[in-house]
Design an enzyme around this catalytic site. Structure first.
Site, PDB file in Angstrom:
ATOM      1  N   ASN A  39      -2.813   5.501  -9.175  1.00  0.00           N
ATOM      2  CA  ASN A  39      -3.017   5.102 -10.624  1.00  0.00           C
ATOM      3  C   ASN A  39      -1.855   5.322 -11.622  1.00  0.00           C
ATOM      4  OD1 ASN A  39      -2.940   8.050 -10.312  1.00  0.00           O
ATOM      5  ND2 ASN A  39      -4.420   8.098 -12.204  1.00  0.00           N
ATOM      6  N   GLU A  58      -2.066  18.368  -7.125  1.00  0.00           N
ATOM      7  CA  GLU A  58      -2.589  17.918  -8.372  1.00  0.00           C
ATOM      8  C   GLU A  58      -3.692  17.060  -7.845  1.00  0.00           C
ATOM      9  OE1 GLU A  58      -2.331  19.314 -11.052  1.00  0.00           O
ATOM     10  OE2 GLU A  58      -0.318  20.575 -10.610  1.00  0.00           O
ATOM     11  N   CYS A  91      -5.845  10.788 -14.251  1.00  0.00           N
ATOM     12  CA  CYS A  91      -6.474  11.954 -13.857  1.00  0.00           C
ATOM     13  C   CYS A  91      -7.027  12.881 -15.193  1.00  0.00           C
ATOM     14  CB  CYS A  91      -5.512  12.826 -13.096  1.00  0.00           C
ATOM     15  SG  CYS A  91      -4.058  12.799 -13.874  1.00  0.00           S
ATOM     16  N   GLU A 141       4.169  20.843 -12.383  1.00  0.00           N
ATOM     17  CA  GLU A 141       4.810  19.840 -12.271  1.00  0.00           C
ATOM     18  C   GLU A 141       5.800  19.477 -13.560  1.00  0.00           C
ATOM     19  OE1 GLU A 141       4.078  16.811  -9.162  1.00  0.00           O
ATOM     20  OE2 GLU A 141       2.246  16.825 -10.063  1.00  0.00           O
TER      21      GLU A 141
HETATM   22  P1  NAD Z   1      -6.450   9.805  -2.537  1.00  0.00           P
HETATM   23  O1  NAD Z   1      -6.671  11.273  -2.171  1.00  0.00           O
HETATM   24  O2  NAD Z   1      -7.488   8.862  -1.750  1.00  0.00           O
HETATM   25  O3  NAD Z   1      -5.051   9.427  -2.106  1.00  0.00           O
HETATM   26  C1  NAD Z   1      -3.875   9.962  -2.665  1.00  0.00           C
HETATM   27  C2  NAD Z   1      -2.879   9.998  -1.500  1.00  0.00           C
HETATM   28  O4  NAD Z   1      -3.318  10.595  -0.611  1.00  0.00           O
HETATM   29  C3  NAD Z   1      -2.620   8.402  -1.031  1.00  0.00           C
HETATM   30  O5  NAD Z   1      -1.229   8.264  -0.873  1.00  0.00           O
HETATM   31  C4  NAD Z   1      -3.220   8.362   0.154  1.00  0.00           C
HETATM   32  O6  NAD Z   1      -3.017   7.454   1.186  1.00  0.00           O
HETATM   33  C5  NAD Z   1      -3.036   9.666   0.680  1.00  0.00           C
HETATM   34  N1  NAD Z   1      -4.168  10.204   1.800  1.00  0.00           N
HETATM   35  C6  NAD Z   1      -5.472   9.763   1.996  1.00  0.00           C
HETATM   36  N2  NAD Z   1      -5.980  10.533   2.890  1.00  0.00           N
HETATM   37  C7  NAD Z   1      -5.020  11.316   3.552  1.00  0.00           C
HETATM   38  C8  NAD Z   1      -4.906  12.233   4.485  1.00  0.00           C
HETATM   39  N3  NAD Z   1      -6.041  12.496   5.236  1.00  0.00           N
HETATM   40  N4  NAD Z   1      -3.801  12.661   4.814  1.00  0.00           N
HETATM   41  C9  NAD Z   1      -2.771  12.547   4.094  1.00  0.00           C
HETATM   42  N5  NAD Z   1      -2.711  11.580   2.971  1.00  0.00           N
HETATM   43  C10 NAD Z   1      -3.741  10.990   2.686  1.00  0.00           C
HETATM   44  O7  NAD Z   1      -6.677   9.535  -4.063  1.00  0.00           O
HETATM   45  P2  NAD Z   1      -6.472   8.136  -4.883  1.00  0.00           P
HETATM   46  O8  NAD Z   1      -7.743   7.279  -4.594  1.00  0.00           O
HETATM   47  O9  NAD Z   1      -5.329   7.545  -4.531  1.00  0.00           O
HETATM   48  O10 NAD Z   1      -6.226   8.661  -6.420  1.00  0.00           O
HETATM   49  C11 NAD Z   1      -7.213   8.956  -7.166  1.00  0.00           C
HETATM   50  C12 NAD Z   1      -7.527  10.567  -7.185  1.00  0.00           C
HETATM   51  O11 NAD Z   1      -6.159  10.957  -7.651  1.00  0.00           O
HETATM   52  C13 NAD Z   1      -8.415  10.891  -8.507  1.00  0.00           C
HETATM   53  O12 NAD Z   1      -9.228  12.176  -7.704  1.00  0.00           O
HETATM   54  C14 NAD Z   1      -7.634  11.437  -9.381  1.00  0.00           C
HETATM   55  O13 NAD Z   1      -8.133  12.483 -10.120  1.00  0.00           O
HETATM   56  C15 NAD Z   1      -6.449  11.981  -8.685  1.00  0.00           C
HETATM   57  N6  NAD Z   1      -5.264  12.124  -9.544  1.00  0.00           N
HETATM   58  C16 NAD Z   1      -5.051  13.279  -9.982  1.00  0.00           C
HETATM   59  C17 NAD Z   1      -3.791  13.730 -10.835  1.00  0.00           C
HETATM   60  C18 NAD Z   1      -3.384  15.009 -11.332  1.00  0.00           C
HETATM   61  O14 NAD Z   1      -2.217  14.940 -11.687  1.00  0.00           O
HETATM   62  N7  NAD Z   1      -4.264  15.801 -11.128  1.00  0.00           N
HETATM   63  C19 NAD Z   1      -2.987  12.365 -11.347  1.00  0.00           C
HETATM   64  C20 NAD Z   1      -3.446  11.116 -10.692  1.00  0.00           C
HETATM   65  C21 NAD Z   1      -4.703  11.080 -10.120  1.00  0.00           C
END
Ligand code: NAD
Length: 478
Positions: free
Chosen positions: A151, A249, A283, A458
């Protein structure tokens, strides 16, 4: 029709990988936006080996010289900003203004951490031992892995990479599968700025393959992750089991409380900007709003008018205020969440449970129960659940009654209520009369509860804490 951008791994200073995997433009599904390589264990191994080999001499490079490279990377990102922002729109879908702002954020982050090359990294203490001085200094962890979501595909990698690099670490970044190009641009800028080979590596590929391999590898001393709560908590277990440092995060369900004494128009502007900017895919986005009775009608009228201004369109078209949703699976989730809410008796003041391709108009749903899924579960889209509350205390309690605690907001003219709210609300970031999304780059950022590992913050000066450990040195001077 423009030809697809080509993403590559960056391993040991080389841009490599056969770019065969297609990522379609969410605004124009008939267009391939990016071709990218799909890495596996071999690429992870090569990147970790390169990082481990490069890290010591990078850490030994004078910090101002490390900083100068980050500042040069910021300069290159600025020179390339138009191209990077357009590629970002094509792969992720946000508007050009939002993407340009995001690239600007990455530039600012590299400027901030580049200038920290001149900052103190330790302290001098008096000692109880005669003829002795005690000093502390911060040492890099070594090789660190960064796993990032789609995102904010350049800003999040930047705000993790810059503090890691200025602290003397070598980095392996695993960007989200949906947005490989933004990370490639970041890698190129660092490489072209003169960062030594191996200090910053990018490996594209699946989370369960590339991300998992990085998390399990004992040569990786720390992992900083941003993404969903489910994946983050799983990674935390892996890192904890081998005693490595982890920063998470994760998800959010950010609530705003609108009180009778607020100005209805201003409150609606705050809530609409928080809920619908970035297609609600931040997020920190507002996804639930609690409204007291005296302002309800005027506030909802203003909010509905504002929602109708967010007609989804191609982010590259001038005048588009809201881009498409990022993927099929996300848009399906939006549609079914809204349909379920309607089936449970909610009323839609704006939007409907349907999409046109990945275009999904903003939803304002009223008559949502406090414990309904629309008011409790993260959907990550332009969907706002409006919950009626009798008074301030009930609204504050409802906001706190959540497993998440990333951002929260209040709209009020009362200093007493805003002060009490900032004291008692359970969220890492609190906004008074401002949208829940939108952050400064030089101040700490992070959540509590299931939104964060709640260990290290962060951004800003706090960010380098995660990437360093403190060494205490006693020096006898006689
Ligand atoms: P996601 O958890 O599906 O993926 C995030 C990253 O993790 C990707 O690079 C993905 O390839 C990797 N990943 C997925 N499965 C994995 C595994 N088993 N082992 C290691 N890596 C793995 O999240 P998304 O769909 O890309 O992003 C949306 C989510 O991110 C939402 O829940 C949002 O709230 C969160 N987000 C949080 C913040 C924050 O600062 N708190 C900021 C942006 C997004």
């Amino acid at each position: 029709m423009s030809s697809p951008a080509v993403a590559q791994h960056l391993i040991a200073g080389e841009l490599v990988g056969e770019a065969a995997k297609e990522r379609r433009n969410p605004a124009r599904l008939d267009q391939v936006a990016v071709l990218s390589p799909e890495g596996g264990k071999a690429e992870v191994e090569a990147a970790i080996v390169a990082a481990a080999a490069a890290q010591r001499s990078w850490a030994d490079t004078p910090a101002p010289a490390r900083g100068a490279i980050l500042l040069r990377a910021a300069q290159l990102l600025r020179e390339r900003s138009d191209e990077i922002a357009e590629d970002l729109v094509r792969e992720e879908g946000k508007t050009l203004a939002e993407a340009t702002g995001e690239v600007g954020r990455a530039i600012g982050v590299f400027q901030f951490f580049g200038s920290l090359g001149w900052a103190s990294t330790g302290s001098i203490y008096p000692s109880s031992f005669p003829g002795t001085t005690v000093t502390t200094r911060r040492e890099p962890l070594g090789v660190v892995a960064l796993i990032t979501p789609w995102n904010f595909p350049i800003a999040i990698p930047a705000w993790k990479a810059a503090p890691a690099l200025i602290s003397g670490n070598a980095v392996v970044l695993k960007p989200a599968e949906l947005t490989p190009m933004s990370a490639t641009h970041l890698g190129r800028a660092l490489h072209d700025a003169g960062l030594p080979a191996g200090v910053f590596n990018v490996v594209h590929g699946r989370g369960r393959v590339v991300g998992d391999a990085l998390a399990r590898d004992r040569r990786v001393a720390g992992l900083s992750f941003t993404g969903s709560t489910a994946v983050g908590l799983q990674l935390q277990q892996t890192l904890n089991s081998r005693g490595a440092r982890v920063q998470l995060e994760m998800g959010g369900k950010n609530g705003v409380l609108v009180l009778d004494d607020a100005d209805p128009r201003k409150a609606a502007q705050v809530v609409a900007a928080g809920a619908f900017s970035l297609t609600g895919q931040a997020c920190t986005a507002t996804s639930r709003v609690y409204v007291t009775p005296g302002i309800r009608q005027a506030f909802l009228e203003e909010l509905t008018t504002l929602a109708s201004g967010y007609t989804p369109g191609d982010g590259l078209d001038a005048g588009t205020k809201m881009g498409p949703v990022v993927s099929d699976s996300q848009v399906e989730r939006h549609v079914s969440a809204v349909q379920d809410a309607v089936d449970a008796g909610s009323r839609l003041l704006h939007g409907e449970p349907r999409a046109d391709g990945l275009y999904f108009a903003p939803v304002v749903a009223t008559e949502v129960a406090h414990d309904a899924p629309l008011a409790t579960e993260e959907i990550f889209g332009p969907i706002l659940a409006v919950v009626d509350v009798p008074d301030y205390e009930a609204g504050l309690a409802a906001i706190n009654d959540s497993p998440y605690g990333l951002t929260a907001g209040i709209c009020t003219d009362s200093l007493a209520y805003s002060t009490d709210f900032t004291n008692r609300v359970e969220a890492g970031v609190v906004k008074v009369n401002r949208p829940t999304s939108g952050l400064d780059l030089h101040v700490p950022f992070g959540g509590i509860k299931d939104s964060s590992s709640n260990t290290f913050r962060e951004q800003g000066h706090s960010a380098t804490d995660f990437y360093t450990w403190e060494k205490t040195i006693y020096t006898g001077t006689d």
